[in-house]
Design a protein around this motif. Structure first.
Motif, short mmCIF file in Angstrom:
data_model
loop_
_atom_site.label_atom_id
_atom_site.label_comp_id
_atom_site.label_asym_id
_atom_site.label_seq_id
_atom_site.Cartn_x
_atom_site.Cartn_y
_atom_site.Cartn_z
N LEU A 11 0.83 -1.21 0.00
CA LEU A 11 0.00 0.00 0.00
C LEU A 11 0.86 1.26 0.00
CD1 LEU A 11 -2.87 -0.99 2.45
CD2 LEU A 11 -3.01 -0.66 -0.01
N MET A 12 1.93 1.25 0.78
CA MET A 12 2.83 2.40 0.79
C MET A 12 3.55 2.55 -0.55
SD MET A 12 4.63 2.72 4.47
CE MET A 12 3.74 2.56 5.98
N LEU A 13 3.96 1.43 -1.14
CA LEU A 13 4.62 1.50 -2.45
C LEU A 13 3.67 2.03 -3.52
CD1 LEU A 13 6.74 -1.79 -2.43
CD2 LEU A 13 7.56 0.57 -2.26
N LEU A 14 2.44 1.57 -3.52
CA LEU A 14 1.46 2.07 -4.49
C LEU A 14 1.18 3.55 -4.27
CD1 LEU A 14 -1.10 -0.86 -4.62
CD2 LEU A 14 0.38 -0.08 -6.46
N ASP A 15 1.07 3.97 -3.04
CA ASP A 15 0.82 5.37 -2.73
C ASP A 15 2.02 6.22 -3.14
OD1 ASP A 15 -0.78 7.40 -1.89
OD2 ASP A 15 -0.60 6.99 0.25
N GLN A 16 3.22 5.71 -2.92
CA GLN A 16 4.44 6.43 -3.32
C GLN A 16 4.50 6.53 -4.84
OE1 GLN A 16 6.77 7.99 -1.56
NE2 GLN A 16 7.95 8.52 -3.38
N GLY A 17 4.16 5.45 -5.54
CA GLY A 17 4.16 5.47 -7.00
C GLY A 17 3.14 6.43 -7.58
N ALA A 18 2.02 6.60 -6.89
CA ALA A 18 1.00 7.53 -7.34
C ALA A 18 1.35 8.97 -6.97
CB ALA A 18 -0.35 7.16 -6.75
N GLY A 19 2.39 9.15 -6.17
CA GLY A 19 2.84 10.49 -5.80
C GLY A 19 2.06 11.11 -4.65
N GLY A 20 1.35 10.31 -3.91
CA GLY A 20 0.54 10.87 -2.84
C GLY A 20 0.98 10.50 -1.44
N LEU A 21 2.13 9.86 -1.30
CA LEU A 21 2.57 9.43 0.03
C LEU A 21 3.12 10.60 0.82
CD1 LEU A 21 2.85 6.95 1.86
CD2 LEU A 21 5.18 6.71 1.02
N THR A 22 2.44 10.93 1.89
CA THR A 22 2.87 11.98 2.81
C THR A 22 3.15 11.32 4.16
OG1 THR A 22 0.62 12.42 3.56
CG2 THR A 22 1.40 13.67 1.64
N PRO A 23 3.79 12.00 5.07
CA PRO A 23 4.02 11.39 6.39
C PRO A 23 2.72 10.99 7.10
CG PRO A 23 5.46 13.28 6.12
CD PRO A 23 4.54 13.26 4.93
N ALA A 24 1.68 11.78 6.92
CA ALA A 24 0.39 11.43 7.56
C ALA A 24 -0.19 10.17 6.94
CB ALA A 24 -0.59 12.59 7.42
N ARG A 25 -0.10 10.04 5.62
CA ARG A 25 -0.62 8.84 4.97
C ARG A 25 0.24 7.63 5.29
NH1 ARG A 25 -3.62 10.30 -0.51
NH2 ARG A 25 -3.60 8.03 -0.62
N ALA A 26 1.55 7.81 5.41
CA ALA A 26 2.42 6.70 5.79
C ALA A 26 2.07 6.23 7.20
CB ALA A 26 3.89 7.13 5.72
N ALA A 27 1.76 7.16 8.09
CA ALA A 27 1.34 6.79 9.44
C ALA A 27 0.00 6.05 9.41
CB ALA A 27 1.25 8.03 10.33
N LEU A 28 -0.89 6.46 8.53
CA LEU A 28 -2.17 5.77 8.39
C LEU A 28 -1.95 4.34 7.92
CD1 LEU A 28 -5.32 5.76 8.16
CD2 LEU A 28 -4.95 6.41 5.77
N TRP A 29 -1.12 4.14 6.90
CA TRP A 29 -0.85 2.79 6.40
C TRP A 29 -0.16 1.95 7.46
CZ3 TRP A 29 -4.20 2.44 3.07
CH2 TRP A 29 -4.35 3.28 1.99
N ALA A 30 0.77 2.54 8.21
CA ALA A 30 1.43 1.80 9.28
C ALA A 30 0.44 1.42 10.38
CB ALA A 30 2.58 2.63 9.86
N GLY A 31 -0.49 2.32 10.71
CA GLY A 31 -1.51 2.02 11.70
C GLY A 31 -2.42 0.88 11.24
N LEU A 32 -2.79 0.89 9.97
CA LEU A 32 -3.60 -0.21 9.45
C LEU A 32 -2.82 -1.52 9.47
CD1 LEU A 32 -5.50 1.53 6.52
CD2 LEU A 32 -6.44 0.71 8.67
N GLY A 33 -1.52 -1.44 9.20
CA GLY A 33 -0.68 -2.63 9.29
C GLY A 33 -0.63 -3.19 10.70
N LEU A 34 -0.57 -2.30 11.69
CA LEU A 34 -0.59 -2.75 13.09
C LEU A 34 -1.94 -3.35 13.46
CD1 LEU A 34 1.35 0.12 14.87
CD2 LEU A 34 2.10 -2.24 14.48
#
Length: 104
Positions: A11-34
């Motif tokens: 999910l983080m890789l796809l978001d990074q590839g789409a150009g939308g990965l921000t620290p807040a979104r990375a924290a959201l993906w990490a939280g969902l992973g947890l």
């Protein structure tokens, strides 16, 4: 742990590839992973001379087996055993854990 990484990593890789990965979104993906980790992480059951313990995400619960006052089955298809001792401590575990390891 692998489920969590297998979920959040792509999910983080796809978001990074789409150009939308921000620290807040990375924290959201990490939280969902947890959250996925919390769902798939089984509790650890251990036993010793006169005690039984179950360790999960929220800590450890331990009962003295020589002081058990009730053993109840709770739930429907995914039933759990609730063991309560005379001193107020209790724990909950799946009956399949005891079936899988008869020495417990």
């Amino acid at each position: 742990m692998q489920y969590s990484l297998a979920f959040a990593g792509p999910l983080m890789l796809l978001d990074q590839g789409a150009g939308g990965l921000t620290p807040a979104r990375a924290a959201l993906w990490a939280g969902l992973g947890l959250l996925v980790l919390a769902v798939f992480l089984p509790p650890r059951v251990s036993a010793g001379d006169g005690w039984l313990a179950v360790r999960g995400l929220m800590g450890e619960r331990r009962v003295r087996t020589d002081a058990l006052v009730t053993v109840r089955r709770r739930g429907g298809p995914a039933a759990h055993l609730v063991l309560r001792e005379a001193y107020g401590q209790w724990l909950e575990l799946a009956p399949r854990v005891l079936e899988a390891d008869p020495l417990l």
